[in-house]
Design an enzyme around this catalytic site. Structure first.
Site, mmCIF file in Angstrom:
data_model
loop_
_atom_site.group_PDB
_atom_site.id
_atom_site.type_symbol
_atom_site.label_atom_id
_atom_site.label_comp_id
_atom_site.label_asym_id
_atom_site.label_seq_id
_atom_site.Cartn_x
_atom_site.Cartn_y
_atom_site.Cartn_z
ATOM 1 N N THR A 141 -12.070 24.357 8.803
ATOM 2 C CA THR A 141 -10.998 25.246 8.351
ATOM 3 C C THR A 141 -10.838 26.431 9.286
ATOM 4 O O THR A 141 -11.806 26.863 9.927
ATOM 5 C CB THR A 141 -11.317 25.763 6.930
ATOM 6 O OG1 THR A 141 -10.415 26.824 6.588
ATOM 7 C CG2 THR A 141 -12.741 26.309 6.852
ATOM 8 N N ASP A 142 -9.640 26.990 9.324
ATOM 9 C CA ASP A 142 -9.430 28.199 10.115
ATOM 10 C C ASP A 142 -10.206 29.393 9.558
ATOM 11 O O ASP A 142 -10.414 30.392 10.246
ATOM 12 C CB ASP A 142 -7.934 28.535 10.209
ATOM 13 C CG ASP A 142 -7.269 28.779 8.868
ATOM 14 O OD1 ASP A 142 -7.939 28.711 7.825
ATOM 15 O OD2 ASP A 142 -6.045 29.044 8.855
ATOM 16 N N GLU A 143 -10.679 29.291 8.321
ATOM 17 C CA GLU A 143 -11.388 30.415 7.717
ATOM 18 C C GLU A 143 -12.746 30.682 8.377
ATOM 19 O O GLU A 143 -13.328 31.752 8.178
ATOM 20 C CB GLU A 143 -11.564 30.197 6.209
ATOM 21 C CG GLU A 143 -10.234 30.211 5.464
ATOM 22 C CD GLU A 143 -10.389 30.476 3.983
ATOM 23 O OE1 GLU A 143 -11.276 31.261 3.600
ATOM 24 O OE2 GLU A 143 -9.622 29.884 3.203
ATOM 25 N N TYR A 168 -17.489 30.192 0.876
ATOM 26 C CA TYR A 168 -16.885 28.907 1.250
ATOM 27 C C TYR A 168 -16.823 28.766 2.768
ATOM 28 O O TYR A 168 -17.288 27.783 3.342
ATOM 29 C CB TYR A 168 -15.480 28.790 0.649
ATOM 30 C CG TYR A 168 -14.583 27.845 1.415
ATOM 31 C CD1 TYR A 168 -14.882 26.487 1.506
ATOM 32 C CD2 TYR A 168 -13.437 28.316 2.071
ATOM 33 C CE1 TYR A 168 -14.072 25.628 2.230
ATOM 34 C CE2 TYR A 168 -12.622 27.459 2.789
ATOM 35 C CZ TYR A 168 -12.944 26.112 2.863
ATOM 36 O OH TYR A 168 -12.148 25.268 3.587
ATOM 37 N N LYS A 172 -18.720 26.141 5.532
ATOM 38 C CA LYS A 172 -17.989 25.306 6.493
ATOM 39 C C LYS A 172 -18.441 25.602 7.921
ATOM 40 O O LYS A 172 -18.546 24.691 8.749
ATOM 41 C CB LYS A 172 -16.480 25.518 6.350
ATOM 42 C CG LYS A 172 -15.899 25.027 5.033
ATOM 43 C CD LYS A 172 -16.119 23.544 4.801
ATOM 44 C CE LYS A 172 -15.288 22.697 5.733
ATOM 45 N NZ LYS A 172 -15.414 21.246 5.429
#
Length: 362
Positions: A141-143, A168, A172
């Site tokens: 994810t970009d997060e 979260y 990741k």
């Protein structure tokens, strides 16, 4: 693991037997449908725990195809994962399965560690020990980059340092480091993707767009965190499925690829647009409710997808048309996920601790 590459577009990777984890969930189901229908000579094995945000109905249109098979299982179960990989002669893993809802991670973060880190580790170890493994595509994810601190922040490329700001995103990022280590230490042919927020049919209504849509369809106001100024870049799910089609065939082991769109919109703008699409503009003020913000809410994410564009992918669905299509789908299939009341509250209930299964990566 380097994201620099010399892509030879004349040497596409051709899989035979694909294990697609989390394939009864949101993005995974669209990828499974695209591949199973477009490539009848590929065998698609969907592996999913069928947890709260996944649904076999998402796979109904390919359920009777000869090249499709469904296996119910947890990615954290080493024996079952290894058995399925051997039995189905898997040469390619597309790993979508994950816990993905940021709000839940603030109250139930152990589940995220179990699913996102332990589950990925189990898959990597099974892939390492399995003969004939030719691709391991890990969906991140970009997060993992952390937030863009201002609206002038330059778009982040694949070399940007990882600075996750919530549990979260941290799990990741941890999973990514495991993937990188197996690529470096064991030469496992891995590819990592980092994507923007995704929306569209099949998405469980805990995420922003389906949540707001379902609140409005029930005659309720949307619940905007904070002042609604936080922005996200939204990609329509079928565009994302096509991105994974390109990545499957064109990406070389060792690549890291951003999957980003051009629809950076504030949460408040999303709410207003959905209210307008549903023909409730005259109730705009009463249908927008501001609620306390989450523990930490990244201002924005902005990523550079130039490397993926070089491989031949581009965004095709317009923001306007994508939203209309999504609203139409939820209007027609509002009962697909059964009782979704827990998902429609302003904040997750502390005792609500869903298990691991599918990915939405957003």
């Amino acid at each position: 693991m380097s994201s620099s590459f010399q892509a030879n577009l004349d040497e596409d990777y051709i899989p035979q037997n694909i294990l697609l984890t989390g394939g009864a969930g949101f993005i995974g189901s669209h990828v499974a449908i695209l591949l199973a229908k477009k490539y009848p000579h590929y065998n698609i094995v969907v592996y999913d725990k069928l947890d709260y945000c996944s649904c076999l109905d998402n796979l109904d249109e390919i359920s009777r195809l000869k090249n499709f098979k469904f296996v119910k299982g947890d990615i954290s179960s080493p024996d079952l994962v290894s058995y399925v990989m051997a039995e189905e002669h898997i040469d390619t893993i597309m790993h979508f399965a994950a816990q993905t809802h940021v709000d839940n991670s603030f109250g139930n973060s152990f589940n995220f560690t179990q699913s996102n880190i332990m589950g990925t580790h189990v898959l990597l170890e099974a892939a390492k020990c399995h003969r004939g493994m030719r691709r391991f595509i890990h969906v991140s994810t970009d997060e993992v980059y952390g937030e863009g601190e201002t609206f002038e922040t330059e778009a982040m490329n694949e070399e940007h340092v990882l600075e996750p700001t919530n549990p979260y995103a941290a799990t990741k990022a941890g999973a990514e480091f495991l993937v990188k280590s197996y690529h470096r230490s064991f030469k496992l042919p891995c590819v990592i993707t980092r994507g923007n927020n995704v929306y569209g049919p099949h998405q469980f209504p805990e995420k922003l767009i389906p949540k707001f849509t379902n609140q409005l369809l029930r005659g309720r106001p949307v619940t905007l965190h904070g002042d609604g100024s936080n922005t996200r870049n939204f990609l329509y799910v079928e565009d994302v499925a096509r991105a994974f089609e390109v990545i499957l065939h064109k990406a070389k082991p060792g690549m890291i690829l951003n999957i980003g769109g051009a629809n950076e919109v504030s949460n408040l703008e999303v709410a207003k647009k959905l209210i307008t699409i549903l023909g409730k503009e005259d109730q705009m003020d009463e249908l927008i409710s501001f609620v306390p913000d989450r523990k930490f809410n990244d201002l924005r994410y902005t990523i550079n997808s130039g490397k993926l564009h070089q491989l031949g992918w581009k965004e095709e669905m317009s923001w306007e048309e994508g939203l209309k299509t999504t609203v139409e789908w939820f209007t027609k299939y509002s009962g697909r996920f059964g009782n979704i009341e827990d998902a429609l509250v302003a904040h997750p209930r502390i005792g609500f601790a869903p298990g691991s299964s599918v990915s939405n990566e957003h």
